[in-house]
Design an enzyme around this catalytic site. Sequence first.
Site, short mmCIF file in Angstrom:
data_model
loop_
_atom_site.label_atom_id
_atom_site.label_comp_id
_atom_site.label_asym_id
_atom_site.label_seq_id
_atom_site.Cartn_x
_atom_site.Cartn_y
_atom_site.Cartn_z
N GLU A 1 0.85 -1.20 0.00
CA GLU A 1 0.00 0.00 0.00
C GLU A 1 0.89 1.25 0.00
OE1 GLU A 1 -1.45 0.74 3.94
OE2 GLU A 1 -3.32 1.64 3.23
N ASN B 1 -7.07 6.13 -1.46
CA ASN B 1 -5.97 5.21 -1.19
C ASN B 1 -6.17 4.07 -2.19
OD1 ASN B 1 -4.18 3.33 -0.17
ND2 ASN B 1 -4.60 3.84 1.97
N LYS C 1 -9.46 1.87 -1.74
CA LYS C 1 -9.63 1.24 -0.41
C LYS C 1 -10.99 1.57 0.20
CE LYS C 1 -6.96 0.98 3.96
NZ LYS C 1 -5.65 1.42 4.54
N GLU D 1 -5.93 8.33 8.10
CA GLU D 1 -6.47 7.90 6.80
C GLU D 1 -7.88 8.39 6.55
OE1 GLU D 1 -5.59 4.07 5.06
OE2 GLU D 1 -4.38 3.59 6.80
N CYS E 1 -4.64 -3.14 2.89
CA CYS E 1 -4.37 -2.99 4.33
C CYS E 1 -5.55 -3.39 5.22
CB CYS E 1 -3.90 -1.56 4.61
SG CYS E 1 -3.14 -1.40 6.25
N ASN F 1 0.43 -1.22 5.32
CA ASN F 1 1.34 -0.52 6.23
C ASN F 1 0.71 -0.68 7.61
OD1 ASN F 1 3.37 1.70 4.84
ND2 ASN F 1 1.59 1.30 3.55
#
Lengths: 316, 316
Positions: A47, A110, A127, A146, A171, A196
């Site tokens: 990611e 993302n 994402k 995020e 993720c 991550n």
Amino acid sequence: MTRFIHVALGQLGPIARADTRVQVVARLCEMMREAHACGAHLIVYPELALTTFFPRWYMDSDGEINSFFEREMPSAETLPLFALSRELGVGFYLGYAELTSENGRQVRYNTSILVDRGGTIVGKYRKVHLPGHYEHEPWRRFQHLEKRYFTPGDRFGVTEAFGGKIGMAICNDRRWAETYRVMGLQGVEMVLIGYNTPVHNAPAPAHDDLSLFHNQLSMQAGAYQNGTWVVGVAKAGIEEGVDSIGGSCIIAPSGEVVASCITKGDEVAIARCDLDFCALYKRTTFNFDLHRQPHAYGMIVERKGETLRADGSPLG
Amino acid sequence: MTRFIHVALGQLGPIARADTRVQVVARLCEMMREAHACGAHLIVYPELALTTFFPRWYMDSDGEINSFFEREMPSAETLPLFALSRELGVGFYLGYAELTSENGRQVRYNTSILVDRGGTIVGKYRKVHLPGHYEHEPWRRFQHLEKRYFTPGDRFGVTEAFGGKIGMAICNDRRWAETYRVMGLQGVEMVLIGYNTPVHNAPAPAHDDLSLFHNQLSMQAGAYQNGTWVVGVAKAGIEEGVDSIGGSCIIAPSGEVVASCITKGDEVAIARCDLDFCALYKRTTFNFDLHRQPHAYGMIVERKGETLRADGSPLG
């Protein structure tokens, strides 16, 4: 019958805030060459693989935030990776921060893309499950913003590529059974996941010791319960003072781990994955058409959680 | 704050076809006494715990089939277990085959009941995910005719009991992420699961060596991803020539196994489970109200599988 994909884990070690895209792309290219030397058809990167993991900092200025985002893909800086992909015949899965425009407004995602062995983008995913928080929380050792910097994606996708049905996730998606199931219902045979994951989880430090276990448990269960390969790849190690887990691995539809990285730096590991192995599970224990009971699952889409409806309004 | 339940695994070894209810109930009572001596508040028994696992045989006659079913609960034969429960202050979870009548027709369910420390039934669940097949398949070494002998239940239930929110599931339910999630969305803090799982899976013998791994993997993932305790209890060992797995265990909301049985016979094991430990997960990584994204989950209820809609009609 057998349909093999030779898949490489392209685990990355830390990327410093000062590192340039050009430096990072050179590392990605070097790993792609190693993967090719091992016979890989596909290399999976983490990611947000082009920069440091910037959601750890609170930033106010659009200019500063946008410096971590890509306006186009490929760009001048990422083009060498696409060119090498074409030259070597190695596809890749790459996570990055995407800046785009929708109805005249800038929107940030993302994102990950899947690139085939000819260097062409054949799949893109945004994402869905953004972890962390919206506002600056100074009590944390580092932020995980995020929810602030990204808009959630609206769907999970499965793409026909590499001779099979390839799913994409990022993720935190890997902890949610819904991620795998929505793709499983589309016959997914291999789910690619970059991540991550800081070792330290500020709201729940009691989990820190279990971080690698939870990482693998979630991916193993997703693989087994949907009869699919799962490929999970970390950005690992101590980056800008924050330690992140490694644990990159390839998991068979049986739930068994068949390849793993063993460092927390740039590392390639490889497995030869038979997509036809999926049928052993998809046609038996997890023959969804025979065994699923959607009449009992309504709450999964009707509710967000214990107190909210799916639309965010309070439950009765 | 802490809310402890002391839970006992009440794993059963084989029950022969010729064994009577009276004999079996005597074994259950003996385990309840052992559990009580260990300080248990609740003992969890397997699926279909009153008879041999009869779906391994094809039977045509209603009389023969119904001989394995209970028309009332408690009955004269099961009453001693309820009386002992009241005497000792030990609740129990018990699986049995239920014969009932709906709109003048006899209906058969694979059922479990939850009984409180006063010997009173406070919850009842009918198995949603029936595995196996409908018709006689002579190529199998033994049959698995649950789809023939039982009607699927229509919902997962969560009951307030033992100072917490207790969920009920049975055997194959534990392999399906939807089972745990529907209960997780109701705040479940402990999921009780009884099972009978032959080591040999006729349609997929390649899985046989992984049977214990899959059993534990599914329950660990369900526990972690919903922040709930999971208690899984086997009928184990070689019963009427068919070997079934043991592997009974208690799993914390962290996914960690905190107690296990180590034989394939009648065996009691115990753990002290803090229901407040669930919050460590329910309020952080798995705070559903904050993090779930039902807008992306529609397919989970719209589809049964890759080729069928939820109502069983073919997809587009």
